[in-house]
Design an enzyme around this catalytic site. Sequence first.
Site, mmCIF file in Angstrom:
data_model
loop_
_atom_site.group_PDB
_atom_site.id
_atom_site.type_symbol
_atom_site.label_atom_id
_atom_site.label_comp_id
_atom_site.label_asym_id
_atom_site.label_seq_id
_atom_site.Cartn_x
_atom_site.Cartn_y
_atom_site.Cartn_z
ATOM 1 N N GLY A 402 101.094 -10.178 50.332
ATOM 2 C CA GLY A 402 102.234 -9.994 50.054
ATOM 3 C C GLY A 402 101.806 -10.190 48.068
ATOM 4 N N GLY A 404 104.924 -11.583 44.514
ATOM 5 C CA GLY A 404 105.930 -12.269 44.389
ATOM 6 C C GLY A 404 106.191 -11.901 42.636
ATOM 7 N N GLY A 407 103.146 -13.427 41.480
ATOM 8 C CA GLY A 407 101.696 -13.931 41.893
ATOM 9 C C GLY A 407 101.710 -13.230 43.110
ATOM 10 N N THR A 408 100.273 -12.805 43.160
ATOM 11 C CA THR A 408 99.799 -12.099 44.049
ATOM 12 C C THR A 408 99.289 -13.107 45.911
ATOM 13 O OG1 THR A 408 99.235 -10.350 43.186
ATOM 14 C CG2 THR A 408 98.218 -9.791 44.759
ATOM 15 N N VAL A 409 99.820 -12.825 46.887
ATOM 16 C CA VAL A 409 98.639 -13.905 47.963
ATOM 17 C C VAL A 409 97.442 -12.490 48.630
ATOM 18 C CG1 VAL A 409 99.144 -15.271 50.274
ATOM 19 C CG2 VAL A 409 101.465 -14.918 48.263
ATOM 20 N N ASP A 522 115.563 -22.955 46.031
ATOM 21 C CA ASP A 522 115.063 -21.380 46.611
ATOM 22 C C ASP A 522 115.061 -21.305 47.618
ATOM 23 O OD1 ASP A 522 114.843 -19.180 45.387
ATOM 24 O OD2 ASP A 522 113.132 -18.669 44.700
#
Length: 726
Positions: A402, A404, A407-409, A522
């Site tokens: 994923g 966002g 950042g990156t997961v 959120d």
Amino acid sequence: MYSRILLAAVAVVVVVANAFLGPVSSQQTDCERSCGDIDIPFPFGLEEGCYHSKDQLVTCNRSSAGDPILFLNKSPIVIKNMVPADSTIRVMGDVAHDCNDNSPDQDIRNKAWLSLKNFWISDDNSFFAIGCQTDAYVIGRKKKDQVITGCVTTCDDNSSSGNTNGSCSGNGCCEMTFQKGLGYSKVMVSRNNTIPLKSCSHAFVVEKGGYNFLSTDLADFGKEEMPMLLVWAIGDKTCKEVDKGADDFLCKGDHQGCVEDYDGPGYRCHCKEGYAGNPYIKDNCANIDECKVGTHNCTEKQKCVDKEGDFACIGNELPIVQISIGTSVAGLFLLLLFTWIYLGLKRRKNLILREKFFKQNGGIMLQQRISGDGGSQIQAKLFTVEELEKATNNYDQSKIIGKGGFGTVYKGVLPDDIIVAIKKSKIVDQTQTQVDQFINEVIILSRINHRNVVKLIGCCLETEVPSLVYEFIPNGTLFDHLHGVSKYKAINWDIRLRIAIETAGALSYLHSAASVPIIHRDVKPMNILIDSSYVEKVADFGASRLIPMDQKELATMVQGTLGYLDPEYFHTSQLTEKSDVYSFGVVLVELLTGKKIIDFDRPEKERNLIKHFIAFLEKETLLEVLDEHLQLKEVPHDIILVSRLAQRCLHLKGDERPTMKEVALELEGISASMIDKHPWVKNTSNEEATEYLPNEPSESCEVTDDSNTGPTDFYSIIRKPKITPI
């Protein structure tokens, strides 16, 4: 705008004449290379044989002022200058207007169209919106994704008082920068029709430094075009993909090459350092005489000597031979010295660098927070760089699960075979706000112990970009199940109700049962993870805030996702627990309808799903707006009760909304009460109409918490292509 239409008509002859022209591998030597006082360098050209491909055809409009017109997909654009060394073109872009005057041409005036192919908006441009109560958008495309970016403005009244010259923080003017690689098709501007305003609203793309806001522009802007910068490339293959031996490959010459770090689409040419010229013409990059042009750094006591691709500074007191010998001896000595101390310095450098990153990423702040509460509630493990690199196979691209806004997961496997999700932050400007947000997420997740909240395992602060390590949730997000590929394997109502109950319970725990109350700030389907048993996990606490026990509200910079954002919080900046209640009410509507909250693909009256849903609920025609995948012929009583609960959560005033604890208890009661009752009960009640946020933006938007922006902030949405089920 109308001049563009006339120019387009003139262009028809040109387009037809060149319809069958293919790419040109080399340029003719007798080509005309100017239009008025504008140079038209290769790979662009004015006639057949003088340009590389028909995408670079330029037509000179000699019937008017002599401005050159570039036709991109049949769209006329006025060119101001072209710089092949930078692969840039400066053009004049239309300004979109909205005056609420109901004139016949208003629908044309509030859109500025431009179709681009092999041309992109440079990130050296800015997007401006001017006016009161104005929504402005740029709708474009980045690779295969549709991208909608824009900003909003507000005004206390229709006067220019309170507006500051040069300030575009949201009061009468807002500004947004562009990301790299963005092509676009139109600029749109619209206004809040419920507020009577006399002045117009305007929106445009302009080169950085090309516009400075004046408060008088609110009353009289008076511009139809603004200068903007486009970048371009050749073809659709990158430097790594193109056949560099082909005849039509342009980056040929001893002193020019292909820009390897440009990732396409297409490729770009450049002159090597020390050389200048048109890199798209073979052998056109010539040596720069730094001594003549004055770009050297020699002192007054030294003599500048030009070399091929370089220069040298020679001292007058020493002959060149002595300088060469001395330089060689000194270089050999330094090489031996460096070899001798290299191993010791390397280890020390790594230790210093890790310590620097640890402090930079908030390690000291985290230690202070731990010591402040005795460390009893913070159980997160501090991972080393080597541990996370091993877990992700050096952050291999195949491990990405994923991406966002922050950042990156990656999916990782720890030595004890525990599968984890590793969130690696983006490399951004290191500001105190970003460090605070990262440490805030660590502290908040460390305080939470709930089965429906994603568990934080640890973090790593030893690298330039910090990382968080979570438990791995394998079944995607609620957004994926409602709107992604898996929506065609639709989850039934029982599962949706259970997800709603579990989410409400988790938020109620955060508000009421945590050691210090926590507001998520959120809540949305993308932040609700689903495991293999369809148990939900609330995630992404980067925007969350701890509320002191003696306070009921907290003044903050507005942050959240428009569409899910509490309108009372948006207008007052006062964050309360009821802000999460509003966002959860939006999620309930999404669970009931299976539709995105705001969607440009729907008719204008249906774009804002909240108002559309409430209207059907109050007309007792709820069945028409419910998710068709639920396969209902009548509206069950429990769905009516959940819909009415969502309606109460969506009250404009926070005081009129229930608490999350009340919401959780009511959902559990609805679920329990339907076990022994007939599920099909027609609702005959008609509750009082509720006040809702009017004229929300017509697309869901990310509002970033940036200290350099105003309370309206900016937002950006990437909309994925539609997926057709098999």
